[in-house]
Design a protein around this motif. Structure first.
Motif, PDB file in Angstrom:
ATOM      1  N   PRO A 135      -6.001  15.966 -18.346  1.00 60.50           N
ATOM      2  CA  PRO A 135      -7.294  15.624 -18.978  1.00 60.50           C
ATOM      3  C   PRO A 135      -6.481  14.890 -20.489  1.00 60.50           C
ATOM      4  O   PRO A 135      -7.086  13.972 -20.969  1.00 60.50           O
ATOM      5  N   ILE A 136      -5.540  15.512 -20.848  1.00 57.39           N
ATOM      6  CA  ILE A 136      -4.842  15.164 -22.313  1.00 57.39           C
ATOM      7  C   ILE A 136      -4.333  13.580 -22.145  1.00 57.39           C
ATOM      8  O   ILE A 136      -3.898  13.158 -23.094  1.00 57.39           O
ATOM      9  N   PHE A 137      -4.132  13.217 -20.889  1.00 52.90           N
ATOM     10  CA  PHE A 137      -3.423  11.901 -20.601  1.00 52.90           C
ATOM     11  C   PHE A 137      -4.542  10.773 -20.534  1.00 52.90           C
ATOM     12  O   PHE A 137      -4.155   9.773 -20.334  1.00 52.90           O
ATOM     13  N   GLY A 138      -5.765  11.264 -20.878  1.00 52.95           N
ATOM     14  CA  GLY A 138      -6.887  10.060 -20.650  1.00 52.95           C
ATOM     15  C   GLY A 138      -7.063   9.599 -19.187  1.00 52.95           C
ATOM     16  O   GLY A 138      -7.341  10.706 -18.490  1.00 52.95           O
ATOM     17  N   ARG A 139      -6.899   8.483 -18.873  1.00 53.97           N
ATOM     18  CA  ARG A 139      -7.544   8.269 -17.628  1.00 53.97           C
ATOM     19  C   ARG A 139      -6.538   8.698 -16.237  1.00 53.97           C
ATOM     20  O   ARG A 139      -5.510   8.712 -16.538  1.00 53.97           O
ATOM     21  N   ALA A 140      -6.938   8.891 -15.291  1.00 53.46           N
ATOM     22  CA  ALA A 140      -6.120   9.223 -14.154  1.00 53.46           C
ATOM     23  C   ALA A 140      -5.505   8.199 -13.709  1.00 53.46           C
ATOM     24  O   ALA A 140      -5.680   6.851 -13.763  1.00 53.46           O
ATOM     25  N   LEU A 141      -4.133   8.563 -12.945  1.00 51.58           N
ATOM     26  CA  LEU A 141      -3.333   7.580 -12.419  1.00 51.58           C
ATOM     27  C   LEU A 141      -4.073   7.263 -10.952  1.00 51.58           C
ATOM     28  O   LEU A 141      -4.041   8.398 -10.018  1.00 51.58           O
ATOM     29  N   ARG A 142      -4.317   6.282 -10.678  1.00 49.83           N
ATOM     30  CA  ARG A 142      -4.984   5.708  -9.110  1.00 49.83           C
ATOM     31  C   ARG A 142      -4.130   4.796  -8.463  1.00 49.83           C
ATOM     32  O   ARG A 142      -3.863   3.721  -9.043  1.00 49.83           O
ATOM     33  N   ASN A 143      -3.968   4.925  -7.383  1.00 49.66           N
ATOM     34  CA  ASN A 143      -3.184   3.959  -6.184  1.00 49.66           C
ATOM     35  C   ASN A 143      -3.680   4.155  -4.930  1.00 49.66           C
ATOM     36  O   ASN A 143      -3.449   5.226  -4.479  1.00 49.66           O
ATOM     37  N   PRO A 144      -4.012   2.862  -4.435  1.00 53.29           N
ATOM     38  CA  PRO A 144      -4.273   3.188  -3.016  1.00 53.29           C
ATOM     39  C   PRO A 144      -2.814   2.828  -2.257  1.00 53.29           C
ATOM     40  O   PRO A 144      -2.008   2.496  -2.706  1.00 53.29           O
ATOM     41  N   LEU A 145      -2.837   3.127  -1.049  1.00 52.95           N
ATOM     42  CA  LEU A 145      -1.575   3.245   0.010  1.00 52.95           C
ATOM     43  C   LEU A 145      -1.769   1.897   0.965  1.00 52.95           C
ATOM     44  O   LEU A 145      -2.794   1.522   1.090  1.00 52.95           O
ATOM     45  N   ARG A 146      -0.574   1.240   1.045  1.00 52.96           N
ATOM     46  CA  ARG A 146      -0.656   0.057   1.892  1.00 52.96           C
ATOM     47  C   ARG A 146       0.573   0.247   2.771  1.00 52.96           C
ATOM     48  O   ARG A 146       1.851   0.310   2.367  1.00 52.96           O
ATOM     49  N   PHE A 147       0.345   0.351   4.318  1.00 52.54           N
ATOM     50  CA  PHE A 147       1.393   0.739   5.012  1.00 52.54           C
ATOM     51  C   PHE A 147       1.739  -0.680   5.791  1.00 52.54           C
ATOM     52  O   PHE A 147       1.229  -1.461   6.275  1.00 52.54           O
ATOM     53  N   LYS A 148       3.137  -0.819   5.490  1.00 50.67           N
ATOM     54  CA  LYS A 148       3.619  -2.159   6.125  1.00 50.67           C
ATOM     55  C   LYS A 148       4.021  -1.857   7.595  1.00 50.67           C
ATOM     56  O   LYS A 148       4.349  -0.875   7.983  1.00 50.67           O
ATOM     57  N   THR A 149       3.859  -3.165   8.212  1.00 58.56           N
ATOM     58  CA  THR A 149       4.207  -2.872   9.868  1.00 58.56           C
ATOM     59  C   THR A 149       5.370  -3.433   9.841  1.00 58.56           C
ATOM     60  O   THR A 149       5.845  -3.101  11.324  1.00 58.56           O
ATOM     61  N   GLU A 150       6.115  -4.238   9.314  1.00 57.34           N
ATOM     62  CA  GLU A 150       7.498  -4.747   9.722  1.00 57.34           C
ATOM     63  C   GLU A 150       8.446  -4.346   8.731  1.00 57.34           C
ATOM     64  O   GLU A 150       8.260  -4.230   7.623  1.00 57.34           O
ATOM     65  N   THR A 151       9.761  -4.422   9.111  1.00 56.95           N
ATOM     66  CA  THR A 151      10.940  -4.342   8.453  1.00 56.95           C
ATOM     67  C   THR A 151      11.718  -5.461   8.166  1.00 56.95           C
ATOM     68  O   THR A 151      12.052  -5.991   9.572  1.00 56.95           O
ATOM     69  N   PRO A 152      11.954  -5.838   6.907  1.00 58.69           N
ATOM     70  CA  PRO A 152      12.825  -7.259   7.079  1.00 58.69           C
ATOM     71  C   PRO A 152      14.089  -7.027   7.769  1.00 58.69           C
ATOM     72  O   PRO A 152      14.472  -6.076   7.888  1.00 58.69           O
ATOM     73  N   PRO A 153      14.783  -8.109   8.624  1.00 55.76           N
ATOM     74  CA  PRO A 153      15.800  -7.744   9.039  1.00 55.76           C
ATOM     75  C   PRO A 153      17.211  -7.505   8.082  1.00 55.76           C
ATOM     76  O   PRO A 153      17.141  -8.203   7.305  1.00 55.76           O
ATOM     77  N   ILE A 154      17.755  -6.558   8.446  1.00 54.80           N
ATOM     78  CA  ILE A 154      19.025  -6.335   7.685  1.00 54.80           C
ATOM     79  C   ILE A 154      20.266  -6.848   8.656  1.00 54.80           C
ATOM     80  O   ILE A 154      20.705  -6.383   9.419  1.00 54.80           O
ATOM     81  N   ASP A 155      20.604  -7.925   7.961  1.00 55.15           N
ATOM     82  CA  ASP A 155      21.680  -8.729   8.844  1.00 55.15           C
ATOM     83  C   ASP A 155      22.962  -8.973   7.920  1.00 55.15           C
ATOM     84  O   ASP A 155      23.104  -9.788   7.011  1.00 55.15           O
ATOM     85  N   VAL A 156      23.848  -7.887   7.777  1.00 54.56           N
ATOM     86  CA  VAL A 156      25.188  -7.861   7.101  1.00 54.56           C
ATOM     87  C   VAL A 156      26.009  -8.896   7.556  1.00 54.56           C
ATOM     88  O   VAL A 156      26.419  -8.531   8.957  1.00 54.56           O
TER      89      VAL A 156
END
Length: 334
Positions: free
Chosen positions: A310-331
């Motif tokens: 309450p003393i910090f005012g408005r709540a911290l709100r965030n929706p989740l977004r699940f990614k389905t792909e991992t960028p290729p890691i090509d060293v």
């Protein structure tokens, strides 16, 4: 005093929260970071620097929320010069949460030193020595690194979950926000609500994977509390799914509910010279004892985290977004 940062067309703006419905913009280029630099360089308090720059007009708060124009309350012009870190096992009750998460005995603090797990031993060190007398050095806390400034997402923005993640769980915490002066001295600008956000399945498999589990996004804000904090703070953490609350729990924070003092946690972070680089911003999470994961909750795509104090005012709100792909890691070799 509470501050917010927001976008105004292509400009970074900062404002004082006057009421739950209105904010008063501050005339400055560069947002909270610039205000803090002025205060440090001129030897003035942050409040004094702000007061002479307040504009006459008020701005409606809600459109900033609805239009997703809010930003974290402190950012660095170069995200590589913002370090996001944290400490764990700092709160009374956090050891029970950690033990439950790892399916360990709830009575381990009563066992002999030889029988304690590393996590319980760390917690015990904090209970016994985490609040040293002025001038003394207290016990070191657990410490972890989350990333640079680009791992912080804005309030109301989506928290990304990488495709390789095993879990996506909130951690409702206090965060300290700091700027390093030209002489290498850390200056605390204020505190904010934080969602430290971790992969608890990865951590549970083996505590040595804690470092991996913390390399995730996080969120801080929307409001920055300037000044000293009360010792006892009570908040609420919830998960909303499809407009309905599927999990909700109160949480306690503030020094009265912690095994460590904030000063001790700050000392053990900033004692390293690499964390006192002039001009850098630090966002440091202070830990929690409340996790939906410990209650068997499995988050889903689109779930919204809501963390309020309450003393910090408005709540911290965030929706989740699940990614389905991992960028290729090509060293490649040069």
């Amino acid at each position: 005093m509470r501050l917010i940062q927001y976008r105004d067309r292509n400009q970074l703006r900062v404002a004082v929260v006057e009421t739950p419905e209105a904010v008063r913009p501050i005339t400055v280029e560069g947002g909270t970071y610039a205000l803090a630099r002025i205060a440090i360089d001129s030897g003035q308090s942050l409040e004094s620097v702000i007061e002479v720059r307040l504009e006459d007009t008020l701005l409606d708060y809600q459109p900033l929320v609805d239009e997703r124009r809010l930003l974290p309350p402190l950012t660095h012009p170069d995200p590589a010069h913002c370090l996001v870190t944290g400490t764990g096992l700092t709160h009374l009750g956090s050891a029970d949460t950690r033990s439950a998460m790892h399916a360990q005995s709830q009575q381990q603090t009563q066992q002999s030193e030889e029988q304690l797990t590393d996590s319980m031993r760390m917690f015990k060190l904090g209970v016994e020595g985490g609040k040293p007398a002025p001038g003394e050095t207290g016990a070191q806390p657990e410490w972890f690194y989350k990333g640079g400034g680009d791992c912080m997402v804005a309030p109301e923005a989506e928290i990304p979950v990488p495709a390789f993640a095993e879990d996506a769980g909130e951690e409702p915490e206090l965060a300290g926000l700091y700027l390093i002066g030209n002489d290498g001295r850390p200056w605390r600008i204020g505190y904010a609500i934080g969602n430290e956000f971790s992969d608890h399945v990865t951590e549970r498999f083996n505590y040595l994977w804690l470092a991996h589990s913390k390399l995730r996004a996080c969120s801080v804000g929307p409001e920055l509390w300037v000044g000293e904090l009360p010792d006892h703070l009570e908040g609420t953490s919830r998960i909303v799914r499809g407009g309905e609350t599927v999990w909700e729990k109160p949480f306690l924070t503030g020094e009265a509910n912690m095994a460590h003092s904030l000063a001790n946690l700050e000392y053990h972070h900033f004692k390293y010279s690499g964390f006192r680089r002039p001009g850098d911003v630090h966002v440091h999470f202070f830990g929690t004892a409340t996790l939906s994961f410990a209650d068997g909750i499995k988050t889903r795509d689109g779930d919204r985290f809501e963390i309020s104090l309450p003393i910090f005012g408005r709540a911290l709100r965030n929706p989740l977004r699940f990614k389905t792909e991992t960028p290729p890691i090509d060293v490649k070799s040069l």
